[in-house]
Design a protein around this motif. Sequence first.
Motif: not given
Length: 510
Positions: A299-310
């Motif tokens: 969960a945390a990984g997906v949210l970080a990936i989205a926040q980074l806009g990868l």
Amino acid sequence: MADDAHAQTTLRLTDEEAGRIEADALVVAATKTDGTVALADGHGLPEEAATHLNEALGALGAEAGAEETVRLTGVPGVAAPLVVVVGMPKAGPATRVERLRRAAGVAARALAGRSSAVFALGQSGVDEASAVAEGAALGAYTFREHHGVGKVESAKAGLGEAVVTGVGADEAEDATASALAVIDAVRYARDLVNSPPNQLYPETFAGSVETRAAGLPVEVEVWDAERLEQEGCGGILGVGQGSGRPPRLVTLRYTPEGASRHLALVGKGITFDSGGLCIKPGAAMITMKMDMAGAAACAAGVLAIAQLGLPVQVTAYLCLAENMTGDLAQRPGDIVTMRGGRTVEIINTDAEGRLVMADGLALATEQQPDAIVDVATLTGACIIALGERTMGVMGNDDELRDTVTRLGNEVGDTAWSLPMPEEIRPTLDTPVADLKHTGERSAGAMVAATFLQEFVGKKGEGEDAADIPWTHIDIAGPAFNEKAPWGYHPKGGTGAAVRTLVALAREYSA
């Protein structure tokens, strides 16, 4: 509860001279070379300050050990009233970046309760400065949400602000935002793991993810028990049927424009594991609130990936259940039908994680991603094999497995690859179902991974079909630290594998 119960360390990256920055403390590193302890190169302090500190380290008999700190006041040429010298050994397998990360964490822990500190450990450039920022912020992490009247006033807050030198003004803003996205993700995973099981259970876990994803380009879908039954997810339902708190499956979808690759994640989310009818000894249950650390990492990984806009598509499946001993609890000898129709004979109800994961892997396969990575606190056997600080990595694709292992070690999630010997699969055979969910007692981590592999399908059709590359990360050891804090790892939840997943997404988006 204090208003700052959720407050965590803020960051500022700068190219200012460390000695001139006004703060509560200045942090520098010391190393030992040929028996002599001295400041690490690149500290940027004026000569009078460096000479004073080196002489003091010698007079005090400092050894520059991994968890050693020396506090000094009245250092000439330094604006901060306190200087903390933290040991940063050169020996050992850790990379320089990881040594910087750990040293910053040690210093941040030593500065609990302080408002601000400047970190000048000899770092230079964005990568090293970001590592110091990570170490400082994660080392200062605190979980005080449930402190009551007896502790809320006495417990120290973490370090208020970390000012990290070594980054030019043109790069500082982007570097700070990137570092904070990863740091916040690890903090969130730690918060979930540390939450008590009477407050974090499948329904509230799902609610937390929905709240956290608000405002991000992430779609969240939650299946309740009724929907799970309609969808044929017998693994999750079977594990959760002994609890008064029904299971959930949470799907997170991040689908940015221009993404050419699709990564699927599957996380084990047992919010409390009593062992079911094959009940655990009482002492073994004390830490079982952490058995959802794999789902927390995903969960945390997906949210970080989205926040980074990868620019990579990511779909995550959080398989949430509470493994209890209620009237309808699953029994040894039961046979359950998994997503996709395969039947599994239950042998040991305390081997529940692989059952919920099997449904998640089957669902991930249906989406035909380019790769599947699952994360789980799956086996005590992995702790026996690799200890309490190392993730075990297994899979059906050598390149993906080795990439995950490499990235884990690069970002500080220590990882080691394990094999999946072909002789293990026959031990899962049973005459009454398609397979049973446990095999031979030895090689337990590989047995569990071999079971999971049965639910990873192929991509494509007919002769062109090939196994979807899949890797399993067993974080049973490093997900929860029962012992004293070390480096930037606190006691309790660590956020293991979050940074590895983000790093993998970066690599897939390159």
